[in-house]
Design a protein around this motif. Structure first.
Motif, PDB file in Angstrom:
ATOM      1  N   ASP A   1       0.827  -1.202   0.000  1.00 39.64           N
ATOM      2  CA  ASP A   1       0.000   0.000   0.000  1.00 39.64           C
ATOM      3  C   ASP A   1       0.864   1.256   0.000  1.00 39.64           C
ATOM      4  OD1 ASP A   1      -2.699   1.438   0.477  1.00 39.64           O
ATOM      5  OD2 ASP A   1      -1.395   2.190   2.084  1.00 39.64           O
TER       6      ASP A   1
ATOM      7  N   TYR B   1       2.157   2.098  -3.465  1.00 34.30           N
ATOM      8  CA  TYR B   1       1.065   2.702  -4.242  1.00 34.30           C
ATOM      9  C   TYR B   1       0.841   4.152  -3.821  1.00 34.30           C
ATOM     10  CZ  TYR B   1      -3.821   3.612  -5.590  1.00 34.30           C
ATOM     11  OH  TYR B   1      -4.974   4.164  -6.086  1.00 34.30           O
TER      12      TYR B   1
ATOM     13  N   THR C   1       3.804   6.478  -5.040  1.00 35.90           N
ATOM     14  CA  THR C   1       4.115   6.609  -6.461  1.00 35.90           C
ATOM     15  C   THR C   1       2.913   6.761  -7.383  1.00 35.90           C
ATOM     16  OG1 THR C   1       4.038   4.219  -6.875  1.00 35.90           O
ATOM     17  CG2 THR C   1       6.133   5.144  -6.072  1.00 35.90           C
ATOM     18  N   ASN C   2       1.707   6.405  -6.918  1.00 35.07           N
ATOM     19  CA  ASN C   2       0.509   6.337  -7.769  1.00 35.07           C
ATOM     20  C   ASN C   2       0.631   5.277  -8.854  1.00 35.07           C
ATOM     21  OD1 ASN C   2      -1.182   8.196  -6.552  1.00 35.07           O
ATOM     22  ND2 ASN C   2      -0.464   9.916  -7.776  1.00 35.07           N
ATOM     23  N   ALA C   3       1.637   4.413  -8.753  1.00 35.80           N
ATOM     24  CA  ALA C   3       1.816   3.343  -9.729  1.00 35.80           C
ATOM     25  C   ALA C   3       0.848   2.199  -9.430  1.00 35.80           C
ATOM     26  CB  ALA C   3       3.255   2.836  -9.698  1.00 35.80           C
ATOM     27  N   LEU C   4       0.545   1.401 -10.449  1.00 38.32           N
ATOM     28  CA  LEU C   4      -0.312   0.234 -10.285  1.00 38.32           C
ATOM     29  C   LEU C   4       0.503  -1.037 -10.523  1.00 38.32           C
ATOM     30  CD1 LEU C   4      -3.587   1.365 -12.092  1.00 38.32           C
ATOM     31  CD2 LEU C   4      -3.180   1.187  -9.634  1.00 38.32           C
ATOM     32  N   PRO C   5       0.221  -2.094  -9.770  1.00 38.39           N
ATOM     33  CA  PRO C   5       0.970  -3.345  -9.925  1.00 38.39           C
ATOM     34  C   PRO C   5       0.601  -4.049 -11.233  1.00 38.39           C
ATOM     35  CG  PRO C   5      -0.836  -3.651  -8.379  1.00 38.39           C
ATOM     36  CD  PRO C   5      -0.801  -2.183  -8.715  1.00 38.39           C
TER      37      PRO C   5
ATOM     38  N   TRP D   1       5.685  -2.717 -11.197  1.00 37.55           N
ATOM     39  CA  TRP D   1       4.723  -1.618 -11.140  1.00 37.55           C
ATOM     40  C   TRP D   1       4.811  -0.772 -12.405  1.00 37.55           C
ATOM     41  CZ3 TRP D   1       1.816  -0.753  -6.550  1.00 37.55           C
ATOM     42  CH2 TRP D   1       2.216  -1.518  -5.444  1.00 37.55           C
TER      43      TRP D   1
ATOM     44  N   ASN E   1      -9.056   2.276  -2.783  1.00 38.95           N
ATOM     45  CA  ASN E   1      -7.600   2.351  -2.887  1.00 38.95           C
ATOM     46  C   ASN E   1      -6.928   1.098  -2.339  1.00 38.95           C
ATOM     47  OD1 ASN E   1      -7.170   4.824  -4.192  1.00 38.95           O
ATOM     48  ND2 ASN E   1      -7.522   5.967  -2.317  1.00 38.95           N
TER      49      ASN E   1
ATOM     50  N   VAL F   1      -5.839  -2.181  -4.430  1.00 45.21           N
ATOM     51  CA  VAL F   1      -4.526  -2.362  -5.059  1.00 45.21           C
ATOM     52  C   VAL F   1      -3.692  -3.351  -4.259  1.00 45.21           C
ATOM     53  CG1 VAL F   1      -2.342  -1.217  -5.618  1.00 45.21           C
ATOM     54  CG2 VAL F   1      -4.502  -0.098  -6.159  1.00 45.21           C
ATOM     55  N   SER F   2      -3.599  -3.141  -2.954  1.00 47.98           N
ATOM     56  CA  SER F   2      -2.797  -4.044  -2.122  1.00 47.98           C
ATOM     57  C   SER F   2      -3.395  -5.445  -2.078  1.00 47.98           C
ATOM     58  CB  SER F   2      -2.658  -3.478  -0.707  1.00 47.98           C
ATOM     59  OG  SER F   2      -3.922  -3.255  -0.102  1.00 47.98           O
TER      60      SER F   2
ATOM     61  N   LEU G   1     -10.177   2.672  -9.867  1.00 47.31           N
ATOM     62  CA  LEU G   1      -9.115   3.203  -9.021  1.00 47.31           C
ATOM     63  C   LEU G   1      -8.756   4.612  -9.460  1.00 47.31           C
ATOM     64  CD1 LEU G   1      -6.797   0.083  -8.747  1.00 47.31           C
ATOM     65  CD2 LEU G   1      -8.346   0.994  -7.042  1.00 47.31           C
TER      66      LEU G   1
END
Length: 399
Positions: free
Chosen positions: A213, A216, A219-223, A247, A362, A365-366, A392
């Protein structure tokens, strides 16, 4: 403006609630006692699975009231004996407006949180959100249908050292990210405290998820995909897990994170948790030892040297000589309750908070990474793709 004072229901009475199995008072109970003393919340109810657990928690509360100079009381469930459904009685007796803090074993998160939502109570789930994406999506849908604000207690978002790192990334000081490495381990006694449900979780799902988490959030990156491997060092189940996650940043650039976690640190080590993070980019590097913050306590009566993190959850006097509860752990809980008060008072739309905070949406994501890691462990340590999750939103830099 309406003065809203919500009741608070805590479901669970373990280590994070009241310090069970440790010498501490936990984090949730001290935070709520302080908020109650300040008139910010009303009745506190706690649901456990046995009267013995409630009695132990009340003993901690007696010591806490003496330490803080407060007179807070709790209503505990069950009243007698053992009852795994006592939380249902507690939910039915909780008066609106109300919020709940769900601090139970991972595999019970969906079932209990769903019941909380159906009774119109805003829930804060102690990480992880859910072990599977399907459960998380169902809770998001349920919360939307009941107009409920739900969040996950990812307190590392409130740690000042992580906020400094986030700003450095936002300002472009590190350039394009290349890789992030995390080491996160705990004493064996923590694993032993969870022995009754250890097979329903693992060290990455329980502990490593914090840094999933956090990455995320930073960085606002997505896996994109994940691979994991594990070892059974001191037991028949994995007590050490390493996960590699790819990511994709909003710019389209990709980077790798490696998160190593274990439950095999000796009980004689100087802190409950040992954790380090390194972030390397094209223009710089950030390193933080989030255990060794330069504060040590050594006394004749202790078992050795203690490395104290005064920024997480501590009780001490402030500059006005007032005893209080401090740290980013309590701040995470306080912020959630303050947000619920604002939602109930119609001062803020919950959809705004769902973008800014560690909301259910949010937190998905995790959860997607947890699920991928668990599949990888089950399927011979293969790479597992992570599908982009709909709905998201990017997290604003300003909280």
């Amino acid at each position: 403006m309406v003065n809203v004072i919500p009741e608070v229901l805590v479901i669970g009475a373990g280590m994070y609630v009241g310090g069970r199995g440790t010498s501490s008072y936990g984090t949730i109970l001290p935070t709520l006692v302080q908020m109650h003393n300040c008139g910010l919340i009303g009745q506190i109810r706690v649901a456990a699975t046995s009267q013995d657990s409630i009695n132990q928690l009340k003993e901690r509360l007696t010591g806490l009231n003496k330490l803080l100079g407060t007179t807070t009381d709790i209503i505990g469930y069950p009243k007698i004996g053992h009852d795994t459904s006592s939380y249902q009685t507690a939910i039915s007796e909780t008066s609106q407006p109300a919020c709940a803090i769900v601090s139970v074993p991972d595999h019970l998160h969906y079932q209990i949180t769903a019941e909380v939502i159906k009774h119109g109570i805003h829930p804060l789930v102690v990480k992880p959100f859910t072990p599977t994406v399907s459960e998380g999506l169902r809770l998001i849908e349920l919360a939307n249908s009941y107009d409920i604000y739900g969040a996950v207690e990812f307190h590392k978002r409130f740690d000042e050292s992580n906020l400094v790192l986030r700003q450095a990334i936002s300002d472009g000081k590190l350039g394009d990210l290349s890789y992030i490495t995390v080491e996160y381990s705990q004493k064996r006694l923590v694993r032993d405290i969870f022995s009754s449900w250890i097979n329903e979780t693992n060290i990455f799902q329980y502990l490593g998820v914090h840094y999933v988490d956090l990455i995320y959030f930073l960085t606002n990156a997505l896996p994109v995909k994940a691979l994991a491997t594990s070892q059974c060092i001191t037991s028949s189940y994995p007590d050490s897990i390493q996960a590699i996650i790819e990511w994709q940043a909003p710019s389209g650039m990709k980077f790798i994170s490696t998160i190593t976690t274990n439950w095999i640190d000796p009980n004689s080590t100087s802190a409950m948790s040992d954790q380090k993070i390194t972030v390397v980019g094209s223009n710089g590097r950030f390193q933080a030892d989030q255990k060794n913050r330069g504060v040590q306590l050594i006394t004749e009566n202790s078992s050795g040297m203690e490395e104290i993190n005064p920024y997480f959850s501590q009780i001490y006097k402030n500059d006005e000589d007032q005893m209080g509860v401090h740290g980013y752990g309590p701040k995470s809980i306080t912020r959630f309750i303050e947000d619920v008060i604002q939602v109930v008072s119609d001062n803020v739309d919950r959809t705004i908070l769902e973008v800014m905070r560690p909301s259910f949406t949010n937190a998905l994501v995790s959860t997607s990474v947890i699920e991928a890691v668990n599949i990888s462990l089950e399927n011979g340590n293969e790479w597992v793709s992570i599908q982009p999750t709909t709905g998201l939103n990017a997290i604003p830099i300003t909280q």
